[in-house]
Write a protein that holds these residues in place. Structure first.
Motif, short mmCIF file in Angstrom:
data_model
loop_
_atom_site.label_atom_id
_atom_site.label_comp_id
_atom_site.label_asym_id
_atom_site.label_seq_id
_atom_site.Cartn_x
_atom_site.Cartn_y
_atom_site.Cartn_z
N THR A 37 0.84 -1.20 0.00
CA THR A 37 0.00 0.00 0.00
C THR A 37 0.88 1.25 0.00
O THR A 37 2.03 1.22 0.45
CB THR A 37 -0.92 0.04 1.23
OG1 THR A 37 -0.11 0.21 2.40
CG2 THR A 37 -1.78 -1.20 1.35
N SER A 39 0.48 3.74 1.88
CA SER A 39 0.71 4.05 3.29
C SER A 39 1.90 3.28 3.83
O SER A 39 2.76 3.83 4.52
CB SER A 39 -0.55 3.73 4.09
OG SER A 39 -0.29 3.84 5.48
N SER A 42 5.09 4.74 2.39
CA SER A 42 5.41 6.02 3.04
C SER A 42 6.04 5.77 4.41
O SER A 42 7.05 6.38 4.76
CB SER A 42 4.14 6.86 3.19
OG SER A 42 4.42 8.04 3.91
N ARG A 43 5.46 4.84 5.18
CA ARG A 43 6.00 4.55 6.51
C ARG A 43 7.38 3.90 6.42
O ARG A 43 8.24 4.14 7.25
CB ARG A 43 5.03 3.69 7.30
CG ARG A 43 3.77 4.49 7.69
CD ARG A 43 2.78 3.72 8.53
NE ARG A 43 2.41 2.49 7.82
CZ ARG A 43 2.01 1.38 8.40
NH1 ARG A 43 1.92 1.31 9.70
NH2 ARG A 43 1.68 0.32 7.70
#
Length: 190
Positions: A37, A39, A42-43
Motif C-alpha cells: 500500500t 501508506s 510512506s512509513r
C-alpha cells in the motif's frame, strides 16, 4: 548485534525514497507495481515501519536493484559481476546495469535468422544505441532497411517504427544502451 541491525534498517527508508524519486514515480504508482500500500511505502521511507523481507523483495524487483543495495550490505570483496540472462521473445537479454533510471546497458543475443520477418514494426518511448559485437543484424527503421555487421553501430529514436533481428545463419550479439526519451548516448573522442 541488535545495534548494527537497527543501523542497517534505519538506512533502508532513505534509500527507498531516493530510488523512488530517481525513477520519478509516485507512492501510488510504486504501490501498484509492488502490491504494497502507499501508506506502507510512506512509513517504510520515513522509518516509521521496520522493513521485512516480504516488503523488500518486491521493492528491490520494482527498482531493479539487488536486495543488498537496499540494505547497504557490505561488499564481499568479490569483483566478479554475476549476470543473469533473461529469455524474452526468443532473445537472450543480459542486463549490464543494475541501477534504476538513466541509461541502461544490455547485451542482446538474437537467434539465427528464420527467413521471415515481422510485418509489424514496434514503437515505444525512449532512445536506443546499439553496437554489433558478432554476427549480422537486419535493422528496419521507418521505411529504411539496413544490415550491420561487427563494429558497426546505430542510434535512433524508438518512437520511429523499428525492428531488429539477425540477418544470418549465426546468432547476432549486440551491446545496447537504452534511455528514457531524450537521453541520448554521446561519445566524445579524447
Amino acid at each position: 548485534m541488535a545495534g548494527v541491525t537497527d543501523d542497517v534498517l534505519a538506512g533502508v527508508g532513505p534509500r527507498l525514497r531516493a530510488l523512488r524519486r530517481s525513477r520519478d514515480i509516485s507512492l501510488a504508482a510504486l504501490a501498484a507495481e509492488t502490491g504494497l500500500t502507499a501508506s506502507t511505502l510512506s512509513r517504510l521511507e520515513t522509518g516509521k515501519l521496520r522493513p521485512t523481507l516480504e516488503q523488500l523483495l518486491p521493492l528491490a524487483r520494482a527498482h531493479g536493484v539487488p536486495l543488498d543495495d537496499l540494505v547497504a550490505a557490505p561488499p564481499t570483496g568479490d569483483p566478479r559481476i554475476h549476470l543473469k540472462p533473461v529469455r524474452r521473445s526468443g532473445l537472450t537479454v543480459v542486463p549490464l546495469t543494475r541501477r534504476p533510471g538513466g541509461v541502461q546497458a544490455y547485451k542482446v543475443i538474437y537467434p539465427p535468422a528464420g527467413g521471415t520477418y515481422p510485418t509489424e514494426l514496434r514503437t515505444h518511448d525512449g532512445y536506443e544505441w546499439f553496437y554489433v559485437l558478432n554476427g549480422r543484424i537486419r535493422f528496419v527503421l521507418g521505411d529504411q532497411e539496413y544490415e550491420l555487421g561487427p563494429d558497426e553501430a546505430a542510434e535512433f529514436d524508438t518512437r520511429i517504427p523499428h525492428w531488429l533481428g539477425s540477418a544470418g545463419a549465426q546468432p547476432a550479439e549486440l551491446l545496447t544502451l537504452f534511455g528514457a526519451q531524450g537521453e541520448r548516448v554521446h561519445l566524445t573522442p579524447r
